[in-house]
Design a protein around this motif. Structure first.
Motif, mmCIF file in Angstrom:
data_model
loop_
_atom_site.group_PDB
_atom_site.id
_atom_site.type_symbol
_atom_site.label_atom_id
_atom_site.label_comp_id
_atom_site.label_asym_id
_atom_site.label_seq_id
_atom_site.Cartn_x
_atom_site.Cartn_y
_atom_site.Cartn_z
ATOM 1 N N GLN A 15 -9.107 -1.721 -1.705
ATOM 2 C CA GLN A 15 -8.229 -2.969 -1.985
ATOM 3 C C GLN A 15 -6.832 -2.618 -2.593
ATOM 4 O OE1 GLN A 15 -10.110 -5.715 -4.468
ATOM 5 N NE2 GLN A 15 -9.066 -7.383 -3.932
ATOM 6 N N ILE A 16 -5.746 -3.132 -2.213
ATOM 7 C CA ILE A 16 -4.510 -2.963 -2.728
ATOM 8 C C ILE A 16 -4.262 -3.783 -3.775
ATOM 9 C CG2 ILE A 16 -2.189 -3.000 -2.142
ATOM 10 C CD1 ILE A 16 -2.783 -2.808 0.981
ATOM 11 N N GLY A 17 -3.686 -3.253 -5.005
ATOM 12 C CA GLY A 17 -3.382 -4.091 -6.154
ATOM 13 C C GLY A 17 -2.197 -3.689 -6.588
ATOM 14 N N PRO A 18 -1.751 -3.954 -7.994
ATOM 15 C CA PRO A 18 -0.672 -3.956 -8.588
ATOM 16 C C PRO A 18 -0.050 -2.512 -8.858
ATOM 17 C CG PRO A 18 -1.782 -5.734 -9.849
ATOM 18 C CD PRO A 18 -2.731 -5.002 -8.953
ATOM 19 N N GLU A 19 -1.190 -1.654 -8.874
ATOM 20 C CA GLU A 19 -0.914 -0.255 -9.236
ATOM 21 C C GLU A 19 -0.139 0.449 -7.855
ATOM 22 O OE1 GLU A 19 -5.321 -0.425 -8.099
ATOM 23 O OE2 GLU A 19 -3.693 -1.929 -9.121
ATOM 24 N N HIS A 20 -0.358 -0.426 -6.541
ATOM 25 C CA HIS A 20 0.009 0.234 -5.291
ATOM 26 C C HIS A 20 1.317 -0.282 -4.924
ATOM 27 C CE1 HIS A 20 -4.336 0.567 -5.256
ATOM 28 N NE2 HIS A 20 -3.935 1.591 -4.975
ATOM 29 N N ALA A 54 -0.252 -11.517 -1.583
ATOM 30 C CA ALA A 54 -0.331 -12.431 -0.469
ATOM 31 C C ALA A 54 -1.787 -11.526 0.323
ATOM 32 C CB ALA A 54 0.774 -12.254 0.741
ATOM 33 N N PHE A 55 -1.680 -10.373 0.191
ATOM 34 C CA PHE A 55 -2.988 -9.619 0.608
ATOM 35 C C PHE A 55 -4.261 -10.237 -0.144
ATOM 36 C CE2 PHE A 55 -0.355 -5.511 1.293
ATOM 37 C CZ PHE A 55 0.089 -6.037 2.446
ATOM 38 N N GLN A 56 -4.296 -10.617 -1.348
ATOM 39 C CA GLN A 56 -5.435 -10.849 -2.133
ATOM 40 C C GLN A 56 -5.651 -12.340 -1.558
ATOM 41 O OE1 GLN A 56 -7.246 -9.297 -3.956
ATOM 42 N NE2 GLN A 56 -8.779 -11.416 -4.215
ATOM 43 N N VAL A 57 -4.566 -13.101 -1.439
ATOM 44 C CA VAL A 57 -4.783 -14.709 -1.049
ATOM 45 C C VAL A 57 -5.262 -14.692 0.352
ATOM 46 C CG1 VAL A 57 -3.598 -16.795 -0.578
ATOM 47 C CG2 VAL A 57 -3.060 -15.716 -2.564
ATOM 48 N N GLY A 58 -4.733 -13.986 1.272
ATOM 49 C CA GLY A 58 -5.353 -13.722 2.514
ATOM 50 C C GLY A 58 -6.745 -13.588 2.521
ATOM 51 N N PHE A 59 -7.168 -12.222 1.871
ATOM 52 C CA PHE A 59 -8.616 -12.068 1.549
ATOM 53 C C PHE A 59 -9.578 -13.341 0.972
ATOM 54 C CE2 PHE A 59 -12.237 -10.202 -0.848
ATOM 55 C CZ PHE A 59 -12.960 -9.662 0.118
ATOM 56 N N GLU A 60 -9.196 -13.658 0.079
ATOM 57 C CA GLU A 60 -10.056 -14.818 -0.680
ATOM 58 C C GLU A 60 -10.194 -15.771 0.445
ATOM 59 O OE1 GLU A 60 -8.079 -15.681 -4.184
ATOM 60 O OE2 GLU A 60 -8.429 -13.803 -5.235
ATOM 61 N N ALA A 61 -9.022 -16.303 1.173
ATOM 62 C CA ALA A 61 -9.097 -17.123 2.353
ATOM 63 C C ALA A 61 -9.932 -16.794 3.299
ATOM 64 C CB ALA A 61 -7.809 -17.785 2.449
ATOM 65 N N LYS A 72 -8.415 10.973 0.444
ATOM 66 C CA LYS A 72 -9.708 11.395 -0.586
ATOM 67 C C LYS A 72 -9.339 12.585 -1.363
ATOM 68 C CE LYS A 72 -13.799 9.760 1.860
ATOM 69 N NZ LYS A 72 -14.989 10.476 2.697
ATOM 70 N N GLU A 73 -8.829 13.669 -0.974
ATOM 71 C CA GLU A 73 -8.692 14.720 -1.670
ATOM 72 C C GLU A 73 -7.735 14.737 -2.735
ATOM 73 O OE1 GLU A 73 -7.369 18.476 0.221
ATOM 74 O OE2 GLU A 73 -9.335 18.499 1.453
ATOM 75 N N THR A 74 -6.530 13.836 -2.704
ATOM 76 C CA THR A 74 -5.443 13.810 -3.587
ATOM 77 C C THR A 74 -5.529 12.525 -4.314
ATOM 78 O OG1 THR A 74 -3.679 13.209 -1.983
ATOM 79 C CG2 THR A 74 -4.087 15.442 -2.498
ATOM 80 N N GLY A 75 -6.009 11.392 -3.721
ATOM 81 C CA GLY A 75 -5.709 10.023 -4.183
ATOM 82 C C GLY A 75 -4.589 9.314 -3.896
ATOM 83 N N GLU A 76 -3.745 9.933 -3.229
ATOM 84 C CA GLU A 76 -2.130 9.495 -2.540
ATOM 85 C C GLU A 76 -2.482 8.399 -1.918
ATOM 86 O OE1 GLU A 76 1.861 11.385 -1.091
ATOM 87 O OE2 GLU A 76 0.179 12.699 -1.171
ATOM 88 N N PHE A 77 -1.653 7.156 -1.954
ATOM 89 C CA PHE A 77 -1.574 6.435 -1.262
ATOM 90 C C PHE A 77 -0.629 6.455 -0.125
ATOM 91 C CE2 PHE A 77 0.249 1.983 0.008
ATOM 92 C CZ PHE A 77 -1.058 1.270 -0.262
ATOM 93 N N ILE A 78 -0.919 6.466 1.215
ATOM 94 C CA ILE A 78 -0.236 6.770 2.208
ATOM 95 C C ILE A 78 0.257 5.689 3.286
ATOM 96 C CG2 ILE A 78 -1.066 9.108 2.208
ATOM 97 C CD1 ILE A 78 -2.647 8.530 4.904
ATOM 98 N N GLY A 79 -0.314 4.486 3.166
ATOM 99 C CA GLY A 79 -0.064 3.303 3.968
ATOM 100 C C GLY A 79 -1.197 2.376 3.839
ATOM 101 N N THR A 80 -1.187 1.446 4.940
ATOM 102 C CA THR A 80 -2.166 0.286 5.033
ATOM 103 C C THR A 80 -2.570 -0.048 6.221
ATOM 104 O OG1 THR A 80 -0.637 -1.727 5.461
ATOM 105 C CG2 THR A 80 -0.772 -0.793 2.977
ATOM 106 N N ILE A 81 -3.672 -0.540 6.473
ATOM 107 C CA ILE A 81 -4.362 -1.163 7.673
ATOM 108 C C ILE A 81 -5.102 -2.496 7.340
ATOM 109 C CG2 ILE A 81 -6.424 0.073 7.309
ATOM 110 C CD1 ILE A 81 -6.541 0.844 10.264
ATOM 111 N N GLY A 82 -4.884 -3.492 8.421
ATOM 112 C CA GLY A 82 -5.323 -4.348 8.241
ATOM 113 C C GLY A 82 -5.826 -5.409 9.413
ATOM 114 N N LEU A 83 -6.509 -6.423 9.000
ATOM 115 C CA LEU A 83 -6.967 -7.544 10.062
ATOM 116 C C LEU A 83 -6.099 -8.755 9.991
ATOM 117 C CD1 LEU A 83 -10.915 -7.399 9.900
ATOM 118 C CD2 LEU A 83 -9.295 -6.327 11.264
ATOM 119 N N ASN A 84 -5.158 -8.899 10.795
ATOM 120 C CA ASN A 84 -4.364 -10.009 10.806
ATOM 121 C C ASN A 84 -4.717 -11.206 11.522
ATOM 122 O OD1 ASN A 84 -2.393 -8.321 9.468
ATOM 123 N ND2 ASN A 84 -1.892 -7.373 11.257
#
Length: 188
Positions: A15-20, A54-61, A72-84
Motif C-alpha cells: 500500500q502506498i502511504g505518506p512515506e512514499h 487519491a489512491f487511498q480514496v479509490g481503494f476504499e471506494a 524485496k532485497e533493499t526495500g527501495e520504492f521503484i514504481g507503482t502498478i494498479g487497477l484503474n
C-alpha cells in the motif's frame, strides 16, 4: 478493509502511504517515465501528496487499487502498478504501471503485471483486464502481447498530454486466457 499486500520473487507490492510521496514524486517528475503515461511530469511534490490520498480514496471506494513496487532485497520504492476503472460488479478493470528508469529492462514490470493479473482474476473474480497504451510505447505493447493480451483497436484522440491529444491502443485479456497463461506458467 485491509489492503492486499502481494509478493513476487523480487518484489513486494505494498500500500502506498505518506512515506512514499518523495519516491513517487521522484519517479513521476521524470519525463522519460511520463512520456507514455497519459499525464505530464510532476512539477510539484504537492501533486504527489494528492495522488497518494487519491489512491487511498479509490481503494476504499473499490474503484481502484494502486500498489507501490518495493524491491524485496533493499526495500527501495521503484514504481507503482494498479487497477484503474475497477468495476467489481461488471468484473472488469484496466492495468497501469510505471517504473523508475534505473529498473527498466529487468523483467520487473512483467513480474508485477503477472501477480496483479493473478490477484485480479483469481481473487477479485474479474473477467476482463484492459490496458491502454501509446502506440509508440513499444516496451509495454510488446510485453502485453507476449503475455497474451489481445490488441482490440485504436482509441482516437483518447489521451491528452503536453497540450496535445494522442491516440491510444486498447489491449485486453479475458479470464479464460489468464487461466491458459497461468497453467503454462505452472508447468515451467
Amino acid at each position: 478493509m485491509i489492503f492486499p499486500v502481494l509478493e513476487t520473487t523480487r518484489l513486494r507490492l505494498i500500500q502506498i502511504g505518506p512515506e512514499h510521496i518523495d519516491a513517487l514524486f521522484g519517479i513521476l517528475s521524470k519525463d522519460e517515465v511520463t512520456e507514455y503515461y497519459g499525464m505530464d511530469s510532476l512539477q510539484d511534490r504537492h501533486i504527489a501528496e494528492k495522488m497518494v490520498s487519491a489512491f487511498q480514496v479509490g481503494f476504499e471506494a473499490q474503484r481502484s487499487y494502486r500498489w507501490g513496487l518495493e524491491m524485496k532485497e533493499t526495500g527501495e520504492f521503484i514504481g507503482t502498478i494498479g487497477l484503474n476503472n475497477l468495476n467489481l460488479g461488471s468484473k472488469k478493470s484496466e492495468i497501469g504501471y510505471e517504473l523508475h528508469p534505473g529498473f527498466w529492462r529487468r523483467g520487473l514490470a512483467k513480474e508485477a503485471v503477472l501477480e496483479v493479473l493473478r490477484y485480479s482474476f483469481e481473487e477479485l473474480g474479474l473477467y476482463r483486464m484492459g490496458a491502454v497504451t501509446y502506440p509508440a510505447n513499444d516496451a509495454s505493447n510488446n510485453m502485453l502481447t507476449k503475455l497474451g493480451f489481445k490488441q482490440e483497436g485504436t482509441l482516437r484522440g483518447y489521451l491528452f498530454q503536453r497540450g496535445t491529444s494522442h491516440d491510444a491502443l486498447i489491449f485486453s485479456m479475458l479470464e479464460p486466457e489468464w487461466k491458459a497463461l497461468a497453467e503454462s506458467i505452472r508447468k515451467l
